[in-house]
Design an enzyme around this catalytic site. Structure first.
Site, PDB file in Angstrom:
ATOM      1  CB  SER A 150      -0.941  -0.061   1.204  1.00  0.00           C
ATOM      2  OG  SER A 150      -1.962   0.856   1.074  1.00  0.00           O
ATOM      3  NE  ARG A 218      -8.317   2.047  10.691  1.00  0.00           N
ATOM      4  CZ  ARG A 218      -7.241   1.537  10.093  1.00  0.00           C
ATOM      5  NH1 ARG A 218      -6.753   2.140   9.021  1.00  0.00           N
ATOM      6  NH2 ARG A 218      -6.660   0.468  10.557  1.00  0.00           N
ATOM      7  CG  ASP A 304      -6.398  -3.891  -3.196  1.00  0.00           C
ATOM      8  OD1 ASP A 304      -7.029  -2.823  -3.062  1.00  0.00           O
ATOM      9  OD2 ASP A 304      -5.205  -4.015  -2.858  1.00  0.00           O
ATOM     10  CG  HIS A 333      -5.665  -2.490   0.464  1.00  0.00           C
ATOM     11  ND1 HIS A 333      -4.662  -2.472  -0.478  1.00  0.00           N
ATOM     12  CD2 HIS A 333      -5.281  -1.656   1.458  1.00  0.00           C
ATOM     13  CE1 HIS A 333      -3.718  -1.647  -0.068  1.00  0.00           C
ATOM     14  NE2 HIS A 333      -4.062  -1.136   1.103  1.00  0.00           N
ATOM     15  CG  ASP A 334      -6.525  -4.430   5.786  1.00  0.00           C
ATOM     16  OD1 ASP A 334      -5.608  -3.660   5.442  1.00  0.00           O
ATOM     17  OD2 ASP A 334      -7.338  -4.155   6.693  1.00  0.00           O
TER      18      ASP A 334
HETATM   19  C1  LIG Z   1       1.009  -2.222   7.455  1.00  0.00           C
HETATM   20  C2  LIG Z   1       0.321  -1.155   8.163  1.00  0.00           C
HETATM   21  O1  LIG Z   1       0.820  -0.129   8.185  1.00  0.00           O
HETATM   22  S1  LIG Z   1      -1.126  -1.327   8.906  1.00  0.00           S
HETATM   23  C3  LIG Z   1      -0.696  -1.559  10.538  1.00  0.00           C
HETATM   24  C4  LIG Z   1      -1.411  -2.676  11.028  1.00  0.00           C
HETATM   25  N1  LIG Z   1      -2.674  -2.209  11.366  1.00  0.00           N
HETATM   26  C5  LIG Z   1      -3.026  -2.227  12.618  1.00  0.00           C
HETATM   27  O2  LIG Z   1      -2.383  -2.734  13.490  1.00  0.00           O
HETATM   28  C6  LIG Z   1      -4.317  -1.548  12.924  1.00  0.00           C
HETATM   29  C7  LIG Z   1      -5.330  -1.961  12.009  1.00  0.00           C
HETATM   30  N2  LIG Z   1      -5.608  -3.367  12.178  1.00  0.00           N
HETATM   31  C8  LIG Z   1      -5.925  -4.087  11.150  1.00  0.00           C
HETATM   32  O3  LIG Z   1      -5.941  -3.571  10.056  1.00  0.00           O
HETATM   33  C9  LIG Z   1      -6.261  -5.516  11.455  1.00  0.00           C
HETATM   34  O4  LIG Z   1      -6.285  -5.727  12.849  1.00  0.00           O
HETATM   35  C10 LIG Z   1      -5.331  -6.549  10.848  1.00  0.00           C
HETATM   36  C11 LIG Z   1      -5.301  -6.357   9.329  1.00  0.00           C
HETATM   37  C12 LIG Z   1      -3.908  -6.363  11.363  1.00  0.00           C
HETATM   38  C13 LIG Z   1      -5.881  -7.897  11.214  1.00  0.00           C
HETATM   39  O5  LIG Z   1      -7.204  -8.013  10.766  1.00  0.00           O
HETATM   40  P1  LIG Z   1      -8.302  -8.910  11.514  1.00  0.00           P
HETATM   41  O6  LIG Z   1      -7.651 -10.058  12.190  1.00  0.00           O
HETATM   42  O7  LIG Z   1      -9.354  -9.162  10.500  1.00  0.00           O
HETATM   43  O8  LIG Z   1      -8.824  -7.958  12.633  1.00  0.00           O
HETATM   44  P2  LIG Z   1     -10.181  -7.123  12.562  1.00  0.00           P
HETATM   45  O9  LIG Z   1     -10.130  -6.100  11.515  1.00  0.00           O
HETATM   46  O10 LIG Z   1     -11.344  -8.045  12.476  1.00  0.00           O
HETATM   47  O11 LIG Z   1     -10.260  -6.410  13.949  1.00  0.00           O
HETATM   48  C14 LIG Z   1     -10.442  -7.152  15.099  1.00  0.00           C
HETATM   49  C15 LIG Z   1     -10.889  -6.207  16.186  1.00  0.00           C
HETATM   50  O12 LIG Z   1     -12.249  -5.793  15.939  1.00  0.00           O
HETATM   51  C16 LIG Z   1     -13.058  -6.140  17.074  1.00  0.00           C
HETATM   52  N3  LIG Z   1     -14.367  -6.539  16.577  1.00  0.00           N
HETATM   53  C17 LIG Z   1     -14.657  -7.560  15.752  1.00  0.00           C
HETATM   54  N4  LIG Z   1     -15.985  -7.586  15.510  1.00  0.00           N
HETATM   55  C18 LIG Z   1     -16.529  -6.560  16.189  1.00  0.00           C
HETATM   56  C19 LIG Z   1     -17.863  -6.076  16.327  1.00  0.00           C
HETATM   57  N5  LIG Z   1     -18.894  -6.641  15.715  1.00  0.00           N
HETATM   58  N6  LIG Z   1     -18.063  -4.993  17.106  1.00  0.00           N
HETATM   59  C20 LIG Z   1     -17.035  -4.381  17.732  1.00  0.00           C
HETATM   60  N7  LIG Z   1     -15.741  -4.803  17.639  1.00  0.00           N
HETATM   61  C21 LIG Z   1     -15.511  -5.880  16.870  1.00  0.00           C
HETATM   62  C22 LIG Z   1     -12.344  -7.306  17.721  1.00  0.00           C
HETATM   63  O13 LIG Z   1     -12.702  -7.429  19.070  1.00  0.00           O
HETATM   64  C23 LIG Z   1     -10.887  -6.923  17.532  1.00  0.00           C
HETATM   65  O14 LIG Z   1     -10.523  -6.003  18.528  1.00  0.00           O
HETATM   66  P3  LIG Z   1      -8.964  -5.753  18.911  1.00  0.00           P
HETATM   67  O15 LIG Z   1      -8.291  -5.212  17.661  1.00  0.00           O
HETATM   68  O16 LIG Z   1      -9.000  -4.748  20.000  1.00  0.00           O
HETATM   69  O17 LIG Z   1      -8.408  -7.081  19.311  1.00  0.00           O
HETATM   70  N1  LIG Z   2      -4.799  -1.559   7.174  1.00  0.00           N
HETATM   71  C1  LIG Z   2      -3.900  -0.677   6.483  1.00  0.00           C
HETATM   72  C2  LIG Z   2      -4.560  -0.229   5.235  1.00  0.00           C
HETATM   73  C3  LIG Z   2      -3.847   0.799   4.427  1.00  0.00           C
HETATM   74  O1  LIG Z   2      -3.045   0.169   3.499  1.00  0.00           O
HETATM   75  C4  LIG Z   2      -3.561   0.478   7.395  1.00  0.00           C
HETATM   76  O2  LIG Z   2      -4.312   0.710   8.343  1.00  0.00           O
HETATM   77  O3  LIG Z   2      -2.539   1.113   7.206  1.00  0.00           O
END
Ligand SMILES: CC(=O)SCCNC(=O)CCNC(=O)[C@H](O)C(C)(C)COP(=O)(O)OP(=O)(O)OC[C@H]1O[C@@H](n2cnc3c(N)ncnc32)[C@H](O)[C@@H]1OP(=O)(O)O
Ligand SMILES: N[C@@H](CCO)C(=O)O
Length: 353
Positions: A150, A218, A304, A333-334
């Site tokens: 990304s 977001r 994506d 995308h993720d």
């Molecule tokens: C490369 C980069 O620069 S991006 C940096 C990485 N990004 C981050 O760390 C922050 C953003 N996070 C993400 O994008 C994701 O967590 C990922 C991609 C890392 C992993 O994706 P997933 O495993 O699918 O996690 P998901 O998007 O479902 O989020 C789970 C969270 O949502 C919460 N959740 C899930 N369903 C619900 C719901 N219905 N209502 C409220 N909260 C919910 C979970 O409790 C969990 O909470 P937590 O993060 O505090 O543990």
């Molecule tokens: N999940 C990614 C998406 C942007 O590429 C982020 O939060 O940075």
């Protein structure tokens, strides 16, 4: 891992630290008087360097530790696809970011106040140039591979054109040679959401967590980072007293980001993403493709919405020495942050080839 912490045995380094590169002249002609980048560095002393570039809301903590794993700890580490027993892995928090590097939260030495919304416009090339200067300060004069997805992938593509003399391999994930109009459109909606929030107060706000516009940005982002199929599978129209499960998920994700990210930094990075065009001043993107000299692995992810897999395949077809893979996933995308078992083998194979 604590900031500023260095563990260095005779043979192995684990550190999170800051490096100052002095003044930085930007592509726009403006100069930032003093730039500092925060970085994480892990691996054997003297091993080939793999530079990791993070995405929009990522940061320099790629590997992290057992208590607080980094955002790519499933891909990079001891005996993982990017093996920290073989490579020294370095990640910088980007210029314009809000996790320790110079950005809108930093103090402008000209008036001793935070830059805020007056932080200058930056481009992907500026971000990469700052990293290059930082690596020089760290006495790294050769990079075995640059890897990112990304916004990170945009940096990878620029690394291969700006500093081809020091880079041996590129791994570009979920990124196209230019940011599409569709991507710019979503960035515009996100930007408008932030700047039209009265709490943003023309960039002079009290606390980021009060800015609902960032939460909404977001939420918009999350919808574009995933797919309708994934949402259907996860939420299936489930409801609770708070409403639909999917809306509670978006609310949660919005609040979580607003508690960890600076709105002016978000705006700065959206604008940097909009600048992404490898063909700018290079005769267009197809001409720019011909200038790559090192092998490139380009990976696209099914569904994506912003970084269309067909455009990534087309980029690879115009680029000498490019290998293209498509990953089947409902994550859209993720995909580049998840399901490492599906695609980390390609990264490993490419690094070992
Ligand atoms: C490369 C980069 O620069 S991006 C940096 C990485 N990004 C981050 O760390 C922050 C953003 N996070 C993400 O994008 C994701 O967590 C990922 C991609 C890392 C992993 O994706 P997933 O495993 O699918 O996690 P998901 O998007 O479902 O989020 C789970 C969270 O949502 C919460 N959740 C899930 N369903 C619900 C719901 N219905 N209502 C409220 N909260 C919910 C979970 O409790 C969990 O909470 P937590 O993060 O505090 O543990
Ligand atoms: N999940 C990614 C998406 C942007 O590429 C982020 O939060 O940075």
């Amino acid at each position: 891992m604590f900031e500023g912490m260095v563990h260095m045995s005779r043979n192995y380094i684990t550190e999170v630290n800051d490096i100052n590169i002095g003044p930085l002249q930007l592509e726009s002609g403006a100069t930032i008087p003093s730039v500092s980048l925060r970085y994480e560095r892990v691996g054997p002393v003297g091993a080939p360097v793999v530079l990791i570039c993070h995405a929009l809301t990522g940061n320099h903590v790629t590997i992290g530790n057992n208590e607080e794993p980094g955002w790519w700890s499933g891909l990079i580490g001891h005996r993982l696809a990017i093996d920290t027993t073989k490579y020294q892995v370095i990640t910088f928090n980007v210029l314009g970011g809000c996790n320790g590097s110079t950005g809108p939260l930093s103090i402008n030495p000209n008036n001793n106040r935070p830059y805020g919304k007056n932080f200058p416009n930056i481009t992907i090339r500026d971000i990469v140039h700052a990293q290059y200067l930082a690596l020089k300060r760290l006495q790294v004069d050769e990079v075995f591979a640059v890897v990112g997805g990304s916004l990170g992938g945009m940096q990878v593509l620029e690394w291969g054109l700006l500093y081809s003399n020091i880079v041996n391999r590129l791994i570009a994930l979920a990124v196209t040679p230019t940011l599409s109009d569709y991507g710019i459109a979503y960035n515009y909606i996100s930007e408008q959401s932030i700047i039209s929030d009265p709490a943003w107060n023309n960039g002079d706000y009290n606390s980021p967590s009060e800015i609902r516009g960032l939460e909404i940005a977001r939420m918009i982002g999350m919808v574009t980072y995933r797919s309708a199929e994934l949402f259907h599978e996860r939420f299936g129209r489930a409801e609770s007293s708070d409403g639909f499960s999917v809306t509670s998920y978006l609310k949660y994700q919005g609040e979580k980001l607003a508690s960890r990210f600076d709105p002016n930094s978000y705006l700065t990075l959206l604008q940097a993403m909009n600048s992404h065009d490898i063909g700018r001043d290079r005769g267009g993107w197809k001409e720019a493709c011909k200038k790559y000299t090192c092998p490139i692995l380009a990976i696209s992810y099914e569904y994506d919405l912003i970084y269309d897999p067909n455009s990534i395949a087309e980029f690879a077809s115009h680029t000498p020495n490019a290998t293209y893979h498509h990953v089947s996933t409902k994550f859209g995308h993720d995909g580049f942050l998840t399901e490492f078992e599906k695609w980390s083998w390609m990264v490993q194979q490419f690094l070992e080839s």
